[in-house]
Design an enzyme around this catalytic site. Sequence first.
Site, PDB file in Angstrom:
ATOM      1  N   GLU A  78       2.306  38.042  42.961  1.00  0.00           N
ATOM      2  CA  GLU A  78       2.590  37.160  44.105  1.00  0.00           C
ATOM      3  C   GLU A  78       2.029  37.741  45.401  1.00  0.00           C
ATOM      4  O   GLU A  78       1.529  37.007  46.256  1.00  0.00           O
ATOM      5  CB  GLU A  78       4.099  36.942  44.220  1.00  0.00           C
ATOM      6  CG  GLU A  78       4.642  36.159  43.024  1.00  0.00           C
ATOM      7  CD  GLU A  78       6.137  35.999  43.090  1.00  0.00           C
ATOM      8  OE1 GLU A  78       6.851  36.937  42.676  1.00  0.00           O
ATOM      9  OE2 GLU A  78       6.608  34.961  43.581  1.00  0.00           O
ATOM     10  N   GLU A 130       9.157  36.303  35.722  1.00  0.00           N
ATOM     11  CA  GLU A 130      10.505  36.300  36.312  1.00  0.00           C
ATOM     12  C   GLU A 130      11.528  35.485  35.525  1.00  0.00           C
ATOM     13  O   GLU A 130      12.703  35.834  35.501  1.00  0.00           O
ATOM     14  CB  GLU A 130      10.462  35.777  37.757  1.00  0.00           C
ATOM     15  CG  GLU A 130       9.895  36.773  38.766  1.00  0.00           C
ATOM     16  CD  GLU A 130       8.395  36.659  38.931  1.00  0.00           C
ATOM     17  OE1 GLU A 130       7.740  36.094  38.027  1.00  0.00           O
ATOM     18  OE2 GLU A 130       7.866  37.121  39.962  1.00  0.00           O
TER      19      GLU A 130
HETATM   20  C1  LIG Z   1      10.746  38.375  43.600  1.00  0.00           C
HETATM   21  C2  LIG Z   1       9.907  38.594  42.394  1.00  0.00           C
HETATM   22  O1  LIG Z   1       9.325  37.383  42.046  1.00  0.00           O
HETATM   23  C3  LIG Z   1      10.738  39.126  41.306  1.00  0.00           C
HETATM   24  C4  LIG Z   1      10.028  40.080  40.428  1.00  0.00           C
HETATM   25  O2  LIG Z   1       8.947  40.532  40.661  1.00  0.00           O
HETATM   26  S1  LIG Z   1      10.895  40.528  39.063  1.00  0.00           S
HETATM   27  C5  LIG Z   1       9.859  41.648  38.220  1.00  0.00           C
HETATM   28  C6  LIG Z   1       8.778  40.972  37.479  1.00  0.00           C
HETATM   29  N1  LIG Z   1       8.105  41.925  36.677  1.00  0.00           N
HETATM   30  C7  LIG Z   1       8.383  42.083  35.384  1.00  0.00           C
HETATM   31  O3  LIG Z   1       9.188  41.378  34.811  1.00  0.00           O
HETATM   32  C8  LIG Z   1       7.649  43.176  34.675  1.00  0.00           C
HETATM   33  C9  LIG Z   1       8.641  44.078  33.970  1.00  0.00           C
HETATM   34  N2  LIG Z   1       7.998  45.188  33.347  1.00  0.00           N
HETATM   35  C10 LIG Z   1       7.322  45.073  32.184  1.00  0.00           C
HETATM   36  O4  LIG Z   1       7.157  44.012  31.622  1.00  0.00           O
HETATM   37  C11 LIG Z   1       6.803  46.333  31.596  1.00  0.00           C
HETATM   38  O5  LIG Z   1       7.595  47.401  32.056  1.00  0.00           O
HETATM   39  C12 LIG Z   1       5.328  46.637  31.955  1.00  0.00           C
HETATM   40  C13 LIG Z   1       4.425  45.605  31.261  1.00  0.00           C
HETATM   41  C14 LIG Z   1       5.123  46.588  33.444  1.00  0.00           C
HETATM   42  C15 LIG Z   1       4.959  48.056  31.476  1.00  0.00           C
HETATM   43  O6  LIG Z   1       5.277  48.174  30.122  1.00  0.00           O
HETATM   44  P1  LIG Z   1       5.214  49.619  29.389  1.00  0.00           P
HETATM   45  O7  LIG Z   1       3.957  50.286  29.747  1.00  0.00           O
HETATM   46  O8  LIG Z   1       5.556  49.358  27.968  1.00  0.00           O
HETATM   47  O9  LIG Z   1       6.344  50.491  30.058  1.00  0.00           O
HETATM   48  P2  LIG Z   1       7.924  50.266  30.130  1.00  0.00           P
HETATM   49  O10 LIG Z   1       8.579  51.279  29.270  1.00  0.00           O
HETATM   50  O11 LIG Z   1       8.280  48.848  29.939  1.00  0.00           O
HETATM   51  O12 LIG Z   1       8.198  50.610  31.669  1.00  0.00           O
HETATM   52  C16 LIG Z   1       8.021  51.922  32.153  1.00  0.00           C
HETATM   53  C17 LIG Z   1       9.124  52.210  33.126  1.00  0.00           C
HETATM   54  O13 LIG Z   1       8.935  51.383  34.269  1.00  0.00           O
HETATM   55  C18 LIG Z   1      10.129  50.673  34.543  1.00  0.00           C
HETATM   56  N3  LIG Z   1       9.755  49.359  35.086  1.00  0.00           N
HETATM   57  C19 LIG Z   1       8.811  48.508  34.637  1.00  0.00           C
HETATM   58  N4  LIG Z   1       8.738  47.432  35.433  1.00  0.00           N
HETATM   59  C20 LIG Z   1       9.667  47.603  36.390  1.00  0.00           C
HETATM   60  C21 LIG Z   1      10.064  46.841  37.515  1.00  0.00           C
HETATM   61  N5  LIG Z   1       9.498  45.684  37.822  1.00  0.00           N
HETATM   62  N6  LIG Z   1      11.069  47.338  38.266  1.00  0.00           N
HETATM   63  C22 LIG Z   1      11.656  48.510  38.003  1.00  0.00           C
HETATM   64  N7  LIG Z   1      11.302  49.280  36.957  1.00  0.00           N
HETATM   65  C23 LIG Z   1      10.317  48.827  36.170  1.00  0.00           C
HETATM   66  C24 LIG Z   1      10.821  50.551  33.208  1.00  0.00           C
HETATM   67  O14 LIG Z   1      12.202  50.335  33.371  1.00  0.00           O
HETATM   68  C25 LIG Z   1      10.511  51.885  32.593  1.00  0.00           C
HETATM   69  O15 LIG Z   1      11.401  52.825  33.141  1.00  0.00           O
HETATM   70  P3  LIG Z   1      11.933  54.079  32.270  1.00  0.00           P
HETATM   71  O16 LIG Z   1      10.721  54.845  31.901  1.00  0.00           O
HETATM   72  O17 LIG Z   1      12.855  54.784  33.199  1.00  0.00           O
HETATM   73  O18 LIG Z   1      12.633  53.485  31.081  1.00  0.00           O
END
Ligand SMILES: C[C@H](O)CC(=O)SCCNC(=O)CCNC(=O)[C@H](O)C(C)(C)COP(=O)(O)OP(=O)(O)OC[C@H]1O[C@@H](n2cnc3c(N)ncnc32)[C@H](O)[C@@H]1OP(=O)(O)O
Length: 724
Positions: free
Chosen positions: A115, A135
């Site tokens: 975004e 999201e």
């Molecule tokens: C207002 C906005 O519109 C709202 C938002 O943006 S909500 C967030 C949207 N983003 C997401 O949903 C993405 C979420 N993350 C993921 O899908 C996956 O973590 C990823 C594809 C980025 C990476 O995957 P991968 O490499 O397998 O690593 P993964 O083990 O999942 O994550 C690594 C670490 O980062 C953390 N992390 C990943 N994304 C995060 C995020 N958005 N916020 C906080 N922590 C996050 C995980 O909790 C994990 O922490 P840990 O090692 O302490 O357990």
Amino acid sequence: MAGVGVTMEVGNDGVAVITISNPPVNALAIPVVDGLKAKFVEATRREDVKAIVLTGNGGKFSGGFDINVFEKVHKTGDISIMPDVSVDLVVNTIEDGKKPVVAAIEGLALGGGLELTMGCHARIAAPKAQLGLPELSLGVLPGFGGTQRLPRLLGLSKAVEIMLLSKPIMSEEGKKLGLIDALVSSEELLRVSRLWALDIAARRKPWIRSLHRTDKLGSLSESREILKVARQQAKQTAPNMPQHLACLDVIEEGIVHGGYNGVLKEAQVFKELVLSDTSRGLVHVFFAQRATSKVPNVTDIGLKPRSVKRVAVIGGGLMGSGIATALILGNIYVVLKEVNSEYLLRGIKMVEGNVRGLVARKKLAQDKAEKALSMLKGVLDYSEFRNVDMVIEAVIEKVPLKQTIFSEIEKACPPHCILATNTSTIDLNVVGEKTSSQDRIVGAHFFSPAHVMPLLEIVRTEKTSAQVILDLMAVGKIIKKVPVVVGNCTAFAVNRTFFPYTQGSHLLLNLGVDVFRIDKLISRFGLPMGPFQLQDLAGYGVALAVGKELGAAFSDRSFRSPLVELLVKSGRNGKNNGKGYYLYEKGSKPKPDPSVLPIIEECRRVTNVMPGGKPISVSDNEIVEMILFPVVNEACRVMDEGVVVRASDLDIASVLGMSFPSYRGGIVFWGDTVGPNHIYTSLKKWSELYGSFYKPSRFLEERATKGIPLSAPASTSPGSRSRL
Ligand SMILES: C[C@H](O)CC(=O)SCCNC(=O)CCNC(=O)[C@H](O)C(C)(C)COP(=O)(O)OP(=O)(O)OC[C@H]1O[C@@H](n2cnc3c(N)ncnc32)[C@H](O)[C@@H]1OP(=O)(O)O
């Protein structure tokens, strides 16, 4: 590696490069948001800055807004800690700012990360970067303007698909669709982005504000039609989740009243959704899944997983062939062993069928399928076992057979080889009794169909070595499973927790509740199907064998009914022969079969549990509770006995192994949401009315009476034991 924060470097060319840094995924934590604001204000103010490039440190743009903040909001109920990113930073500071901004994207730009880039005036990406707005999978909607800008950049239809499915696209596709302006190598990324930004500043390239665009939106009637179809689909695929329809409403607002109004509406709905139970459940599941990879005394003692390149699978039945399929798809060489060539051929055919099925459903490319199948070799003896790194035994559940196999493989395999069993019920100490390799023996419990279901329950005994557990966890990750490490007990964590699910449904049926009503209510609660349809699908053979085993192990709290035997006697065998509680005809949905009702009546006469011989009268809600509260009760015993490391492991296991709805956060989380005291008092009442099946456990009673959540760590509960 840089710490958490945002840096800015201004080059001689007059470009300020603003870099987000928050390893491992550059999540937009509150200090990062504050840092971004400060650097943008500074870059705008500085006269030596002509243009800005926004990028992420360490090969990743950003994984989105910091999900930990959602968790904090859920714990405190205080929404005011959410910063105003959408209007203040993205609209006012970046998009409407006085200097052009180009996003340089590498690795991933997800959620709030993508975004931010859409608020920039152009997007340059390296190959294979993941771009998405996931999201909705967290129970919220894109909250930094994504609901408005994505449709404006790549058209409504595709934008709706990306948001509703929470499925990212790659930068190559993003380029084709118009989300990305140029695709360049990682090495060239910053150089090209700087030039692009300068070109915009000098008006050699257009200065585009995505929110103001309408060229890709189509006519109002076309948009309404797309949204109508999307709403119908959302009602079917996500009936209990409010965020899907809310997202479509917010998109529509922007189409009808303009992008800026859409942004305002988005911010308002976002705040409502963050506080919903759905978001609480899904955010909990997000962290619960990641927590499973942290196992005390296994992952925190400096061990490194050994490489597992060749695995032998013993038994080419449904489970064995599914496990072999999962392994070859993960690029692991598999030797599949059967007792004769007929069975072996059948096993290999099943693996081929599994792989080709994935190709037919477009889940696997043809060349990858061929590559996977070339990793499989069928054998009839142990000669190939001399150089395997792991064996997974998946034969029928007979103790002497398993014991013989384990003493044979102990001799046939190299001394480092992991000796795993896929048993779902038999004590691992019994399986390995005739060997002297107890430290290498471990449970690798897959869920059927093994190449599809994402859970891998890893069962350890007191003697299984930490190295072996770590190795199996690594294999699980390679084959795209979520490994959950549990202790050794009858039926282990998942089947043990869920045995009252089937039994509770049968008890209710015998108390006079209609079979199809039960199934309908459980599906409405959010499981993919009701317990009786599931029994039809799994096959009555399994139901009989498992029922007997668990009934004997937990005789103090088991309900045994002769119904399945009666069904088999009357020529029914579930989906296998097209006749069970439902009728199964090719090409049509299962139909409730009224001719099963007399058999149920006969069963009720035998069990004779209806008070006063009359069917009980219960509400829809109570039916769901009478089936699921006994499951929560057993989960309490599993936690009390220390079979799982933490409560959330049972949550993730219930979601991934039993398809418990993720938006309810898993079985223990749901129990805490409903309230331990309500569960305890209900069970107590039912146990007085209908018997010991409902008797509340010691753990539940204690937590309910002391007001402690079920998920609170065991130390809060004196006298707890541990099997881990
Ligand atoms: C207002 C906005 O519109 C709202 C938002 O943006 S909500 C967030 C949207 N983003 C997401 O949903 C993405 C979420 N993350 C993921 O899908 C996956 O973590 C990823 C594809 C980025 C990476 O995957 P991968 O490499 O397998 O690593 P993964 O083990 O999942 O994550 C690594 C670490 O980062 C953390 N992390 C990943 N994304 C995060 C995020 N958005 N916020 C906080 N922590 C996050 C995980 O909790 C994990 O922490 P840990 O090692 O302490 O357990």
